[in-house]
Design an enzyme around this catalytic site. Structure first.
Site, PDB file in Angstrom:
ATOM      1  N   ASN A 168       0.861  -1.190   0.000  1.00  0.00           N
ATOM      2  CA  ASN A 168       0.000   0.000   0.000  1.00  0.00           C
ATOM      3  C   ASN A 168       0.895   1.237   0.000  1.00  0.00           C
ATOM      4  O   ASN A 168       1.496   1.567   1.014  1.00  0.00           O
ATOM      5  CB  ASN A 168      -0.896  -0.028   1.253  1.00  0.00           C
ATOM      6  CG  ASN A 168      -1.748   1.228   1.374  1.00  0.00           C
ATOM      7  OD1 ASN A 168      -1.859   2.005   0.418  1.00  0.00           O
ATOM      8  ND2 ASN A 168      -2.339   1.424   2.541  1.00  0.00           N
ATOM      9  N   TRP A 169       0.974   1.896  -1.152  1.00  0.00           N
ATOM     10  CA  TRP A 169       1.892   3.030  -1.292  1.00  0.00           C
ATOM     11  C   TRP A 169       1.308   4.324  -0.724  1.00  0.00           C
ATOM     12  O   TRP A 169       1.965   5.349  -0.729  1.00  0.00           O
ATOM     13  CB  TRP A 169       2.278   3.217  -2.758  1.00  0.00           C
ATOM     14  CG  TRP A 169       3.049   2.051  -3.332  1.00  0.00           C
ATOM     15  CD1 TRP A 169       3.463   0.927  -2.657  1.00  0.00           C
ATOM     16  CD2 TRP A 169       3.508   1.880  -4.681  1.00  0.00           C
ATOM     17  NE1 TRP A 169       4.148   0.088  -3.493  1.00  0.00           N
ATOM     18  CE2 TRP A 169       4.189   0.645  -4.754  1.00  0.00           C
ATOM     19  CE3 TRP A 169       3.412   2.656  -5.840  1.00  0.00           C
ATOM     20  CZ2 TRP A 169       4.773   0.177  -5.934  1.00  0.00           C
ATOM     21  CZ3 TRP A 169       3.987   2.184  -7.017  1.00  0.00           C
ATOM     22  CH2 TRP A 169       4.656   0.959  -7.058  1.00  0.00           C
ATOM     23  N   LYS A 170       0.066   4.272  -0.293  1.00  0.00           N
ATOM     24  CA  LYS A 170      -0.620   5.445   0.288  1.00  0.00           C
ATOM     25  C   LYS A 170      -0.425   6.673  -0.616  1.00  0.00           C
ATOM     26  O   LYS A 170      -0.384   6.534  -1.831  1.00  0.00           O
ATOM     27  CB  LYS A 170      -0.123   5.695   1.711  1.00  0.00           C
ATOM     28  CG  LYS A 170      -0.165   4.425   2.573  1.00  0.00           C
ATOM     29  CD  LYS A 170      -0.094   4.699   4.033  1.00  0.00           C
ATOM     30  CE  LYS A 170       0.040   3.383   4.776  1.00  0.00           C
ATOM     31  NZ  LYS A 170      -0.183   3.465   6.190  1.00  0.00           N
ATOM     32  N   HIS A 173      -9.744   0.436   4.913  1.00  0.00           N
ATOM     33  CA  HIS A 173      -8.457   0.721   5.562  1.00  0.00           C
ATOM     34  C   HIS A 173      -8.714   1.651   6.749  1.00  0.00           C
ATOM     35  O   HIS A 173      -9.559   2.535   6.685  1.00  0.00           O
ATOM     36  CB  HIS A 173      -7.497   1.371   4.561  1.00  0.00           C
ATOM     37  CG  HIS A 173      -6.096   1.436   5.080  1.00  0.00           C
ATOM     38  ND1 HIS A 173      -5.700   2.378   5.992  1.00  0.00           N
ATOM     39  CD2 HIS A 173      -5.014   0.647   4.849  1.00  0.00           C
ATOM     40  CE1 HIS A 173      -4.415   2.170   6.289  1.00  0.00           C
ATOM     41  NE2 HIS A 173      -3.987   1.131   5.606  1.00  0.00           N
ATOM     42  N   GLU A 227      -7.219   4.109   7.864  1.00  0.00           N
ATOM     43  CA  GLU A 227      -7.092   5.552   7.583  1.00  0.00           C
ATOM     44  C   GLU A 227      -8.364   6.078   6.928  1.00  0.00           C
ATOM     45  O   GLU A 227      -8.761   7.215   7.152  1.00  0.00           O
ATOM     46  CB  GLU A 227      -5.842   5.799   6.717  1.00  0.00           C
ATOM     47  CG  GLU A 227      -4.573   5.614   7.542  1.00  0.00           C
ATOM     48  CD  GLU A 227      -3.341   5.186   6.763  1.00  0.00           C
ATOM     49  OE1 GLU A 227      -3.322   5.298   5.522  1.00  0.00           O
ATOM     50  OE2 GLU A 227      -2.385   4.714   7.419  1.00  0.00           O
ATOM     51  N   GLU A 250      -5.486  -5.586  10.511  1.00  0.00           N
ATOM     52  CA  GLU A 250      -4.509  -4.523  10.721  1.00  0.00           C
ATOM     53  C   GLU A 250      -4.841  -3.774  12.011  1.00  0.00           C
ATOM     54  O   GLU A 250      -5.689  -2.858  11.994  1.00  0.00           O
ATOM     55  CB  GLU A 250      -4.551  -3.530   9.568  1.00  0.00           C
ATOM     56  CG  GLU A 250      -4.235  -4.131   8.214  1.00  0.00           C
ATOM     57  CD  GLU A 250      -3.704  -3.068   7.265  1.00  0.00           C
ATOM     58  OE1 GLU A 250      -2.568  -3.183   6.844  1.00  0.00           O
ATOM     59  OE2 GLU A 250      -4.434  -2.109   6.985  1.00  0.00           O
ATOM     60  N   GLY A 268       1.820   2.123  10.704  1.00  0.00           N
ATOM     61  CA  GLY A 268       2.692   3.288  10.564  1.00  0.00           C
ATOM     62  C   GLY A 268       3.354   3.714  11.862  1.00  0.00           C
ATOM     63  O   GLY A 268       3.921   4.802  11.940  1.00  0.00           O
ATOM     64  N   SER A 306       3.043  -2.239  10.256  1.00  0.00           N
ATOM     65  CA  SER A 306       4.498  -2.090  10.446  1.00  0.00           C
ATOM     66  C   SER A 306       5.290  -3.353  10.127  1.00  0.00           C
ATOM     67  O   SER A 306       6.320  -3.617  10.749  1.00  0.00           O
ATOM     68  CB  SER A 306       4.808  -1.610  11.877  1.00  0.00           C
ATOM     69  OG  SER A 306       4.288  -0.315  12.077  1.00  0.00           O
ATOM     70  N   GLY A 348       2.665  -1.298   4.323  1.00  0.00           N
ATOM     71  CA  GLY A 348       2.626   0.121   3.977  1.00  0.00           C
ATOM     72  C   GLY A 348       4.026   0.649   3.734  1.00  0.00           C
ATOM     73  O   GLY A 348       4.619   0.430   2.676  1.00  0.00           O
ATOM     74  N   GLY A 349       4.571   1.314   4.742  1.00  0.00           N
ATOM     75  CA  GLY A 349       5.877   1.984   4.616  1.00  0.00           C
ATOM     76  C   GLY A 349       6.955   1.134   3.956  1.00  0.00           C
ATOM     77  O   GLY A 349       7.675   1.625   3.068  1.00  0.00           O
TER      78      GLY A 349
HETATM   79  C1  PEP Z   1      -1.044  -0.140   5.810  1.00  0.00           C
HETATM   80  O1  PEP Z   1      -1.059   0.951   5.293  1.00  0.00           O
HETATM   81  O2  PEP Z   1      -1.959  -0.928   5.581  1.00  0.00           O
HETATM   82  C2  PEP Z   1       0.053  -0.499   6.706  1.00  0.00           C
HETATM   83  C3  PEP Z   1       0.020  -1.674   7.289  1.00  0.00           C
HETATM   84  O3  PEP Z   1       1.058   0.420   6.869  1.00  0.00           O
HETATM   85  P1  PEP Z   1       2.454   0.191   7.625  1.00  0.00           P
HETATM   86  O4  PEP Z   1       3.053  -1.099   7.099  1.00  0.00           O
HETATM   87  O5  PEP Z   1       3.292   1.375   7.266  1.00  0.00           O
HETATM   88  O6  PEP Z   1       2.165   0.098   9.090  1.00  0.00           O
END
Ligand code: PEP
Length: 246
Positions: free
Chosen positions: A9-11, A95, A97, A167, A173, A208, A229-230
């Site tokens: 997930n590049w957000k 998600h 967010e 999640e 994040g 994470s 994500g990151g």
């Molecule tokens: C996500 O955006 O779904 C996520 C899990 O982000 P991160 O890996 O950065 O916590």
């Protein structure tokens, strides 16, 4: 045997050049590997560039959001048919967010899930509890209610042919990862909620995930891959995570 899936997930990061470049590096190193399904979720405006970069590979592309409406006067929204037109096979729904920052309710998430399946997209339904809910020992109830809302809308069998990503909100994040035992406990509760129909449903962990934490998470019985994500913004780190899902 469930085929593992690892999604990036590049957000809201990058530009057309960085998105194409990252996708091209992944295509070069994972383009014909069928052991783990890789799905990339760039921002909407980079979908076509990413799709072009992974053309003729096994890497799939998805969108980070979808409108619950099929068309009409919804300024700024993107429909499922438009995503299919851009070459998407997957879409993220629910998600945290989106739930938190854009006030998406369980009902809205369920409608988006339905809109995705109506056009042939595979939704990745994201569920998870906040830190406060975990501290109050509400984790399993919160997650069950998030999934039940979608089952009520589309039926159990349709939920089971999608992908579910657990999640925990406190792990997204933040650099804080759920322990493999914490994650497995929730994954096994989800598996139980789905029953017979869900024995092959892919259940991902997200929050994470890094190469250093992925190995132990991915060996848990009911974890079939990850939503990253990151760490998905860096080709080598993401590839290392994907390899650990094999
Ligand atoms: C996500 O955006 O779904 C996520 C899990 O982000 P991160 O890996 O950065 O916590």
């Amino acid at each position: 045997m469930i085929k593992p899936l690892v999604a990036g997930n590049w957000k809201m990061h990058g530009n057309t050049a960085t998105a194409s470049n990252l996708a091209a590096q992944l295509a070069e190193q994972w383009g014909d590997n069928l052991a783990v399904e890789m799905v990339l979720f760039p921002p909407f405006v980079h979908l076509s560039a990413v799709k072009a970069a992974v053309a003729n590979t096994v890497i799939a592309v998805g969108a980070q959001n979808i409108s619950q409406h099929s068309s009409g006067a919804y300024t700024g929204e993107i429909s499922g048919a438009m995503l299919v037109d851009q070459g998407c096979d997957f879409v993220l729904v629910g998600h945290s967010e989106r739930r938190e920052l854009f006030s998406e309710s369980n009902q809205t998430v369920a409608e988006k899930f339905k809109a995705a399946q109506d056009v042939g997209l595979t939704p990745i339904l994201c569920v998870g509890e906040s830190l406060q809910q975990r501290q109050q020992e509400q984790t399993l109830d919160v997650v069950a209610a998030q999934i039940a809302a979608v089952i009520d809308c589309v039926g159990l069998n349709n939920v089971c042919r999608a992908v579910i990503a657990y999640e925990p909100v406190w792990a997204i994040g933040t650099g804080e990862v759920a322990s493999p035992e914490q994650a497995q406990q929730v994954h096994s509760a989800i598996r139980a909620q789905l029953g017979e129909a869900g024995v092959e449903t892919r259940l991902l962990y997200g929050g994470s995930v890094k190469a250093s934490s992925a190995a132990e998470l991915f060996t848990q019985q009911d974890i079939n891959g990850g939503l990253v994500g990151g760490a998905s913004l860096e080709a080598q780190e993401f590839l290392n995570i994907v390899k650990l899902a094999e």
